[in-house]
Design an enzyme around this catalytic site. Structure first.
Site, PDB file in Angstrom:
ATOM      1  N   SER A   1       0.838  -1.190   0.000  1.00 47.58           N
ATOM      2  CA  SER A   1       0.000   0.000   0.000  1.00 47.58           C
ATOM      3  C   SER A   1       0.874   1.241   0.000  1.00 47.58           C
ATOM      4  CB  SER A   1      -0.907   0.016   1.226  1.00 47.58           C
ATOM      5  OG  SER A   1      -1.554   1.270   1.358  1.00 47.58           O
TER       6      SER A   1
ATOM      7  N   TYR B   1      -1.610  -0.892  10.649  1.00 42.20           N
ATOM      8  CA  TYR B   1      -1.631  -1.218   9.219  1.00 42.20           C
ATOM      9  C   TYR B   1      -0.430  -0.619   8.500  1.00 42.20           C
ATOM     10  CZ  TYR B   1      -3.149  -1.541   4.374  1.00 42.20           C
ATOM     11  OH  TYR B   1      -3.200  -1.814   3.043  1.00 42.20           O
TER      12      TYR B   1
END
Length: 286
Positions: free
Chosen positions: A136, A149
């Site tokens: 990401s 995350y």
């Protein structure tokens, strides 16, 4: 070719696009119902394709071992591993439950390590193969509300870069994909609030998958799908850490207090435009 997290989003689209060029696909996800539906869809369009489905919760290391043992028993050889599955939550760190944090760490970090460890040695022996890690763009940002995350995505970034260097000259390609905002049709995990540029950066999931695969085929080390996202990430890499903190400070204040303008100005709270408004690939596909 083994792909994890195929029940929705980027993983499902990668499976669809790879079905047109692969001989055999091993599809892995938690949802058996979605796995069966995807298998039927792919076989309807590609009758000669070999499709092997494995229902597996990658946040459980023992389930990963069971998956790999099943492949070994059935003499399924994996030439390309696509680590796509991942999990994400949005919220203040002290309010997150520890079981959920542990589950994210297992799915986003331990599972790719285990799968790669068990499969890459044979690739090196055969002098051919590939590892495609879907991470990401949020992994390089300071994103309030996504502390765990973002940390797991930074781990994946460091692991992928080091692994690529170790495998140079072996015939095994290693590529990382760091998407920004991706339109997955609303079938992924709940997304965090987005910044003002999110709509400008957002790309369709089919484009994200096709650019990821194109970069992998060119053996690129890092792929940022989408032209606007690509330039944004290159620009962000030039910013000092102090500036990055200032950029994300309003988002942190909104998360904590419901407003970005509480209290006296912090020394690092210089006005700044929220660049992207969170990672584009917070998914729940372990």
């Amino acid at each position: 070719m083994l792909i994890t997290g195929v029940s929705s989003g980027i993983g499902r689209e990668l499976a669809r696009q790879l079905a047109r060029r692969a001989r055999t696909l091993v599809l892995v996800a938690r949802s058996g119902e979605r796995l069966d539906a995807l298998r039927e869809e792919l076989l309807a369009l590609n009758p000669t394709l070999g499709v092997w489905v494995e229902q597996c919760d990658l946040s459980q290391p023992e389930h990963v071992d069971t998956l790999l043992d099943s492949l070994r028993r059935n003499l399924i050889r994996v030439d390309v591993l696509v680590n796509n599955a991942g999990m994400g939550d949005y919220g203040l760190y002290e309010q997150e439950s520890w079981p959920r944090i542990h589950q994210m760490v297992q799915a986003n970090m331990t599972a790719p390590l285990l799968l790669t460890r068990r499969l890459v040695r044979r690739m090196v022996e055969r002098k051919r193969g590939g590892i495609l890690n879907i991470g990401s763009g949020g992994g390089s940002a300071f994103v309030p509300g996504l502390a765990v995350y973002a940390a797991t995505q930074r781990f994946l970034d460091g692991f992928t870069e080091a692994l690529r260097l170790e495998l140079l000259g072996t015939g095994v390609v290693v590529t990382q994909v760091a998407p920004g905002p991706v339109d997955t049709g609303g079938d992924e995990a709940a997304q965090p609030p987005e910044g003002p540029l999110a709509a400008w950066l957002r790309i369709p999931v089919a484009r994200c998958a096709s650019e990821a695969l194109a970069g992998f085929e060119r053996a690129e080390p890092l792929v940022y799908p989408g032209r606007a996202h690509r330039w944004m990430m290159r620009l962000a890499a030039l910013l000092p850490r102090r500036t990055k903190r200032a950029v994300w400070l309003p988002a942190a204040r909104r998360l904590r207090y419901g407003t970005a303008q509480l209290g006296p100005a912090h020394p690092e709270s210089a006005p700044g435009l929220l660049l992207a408004g969170g990672p584009g690939n917070v998914r729940d596909e372990a």
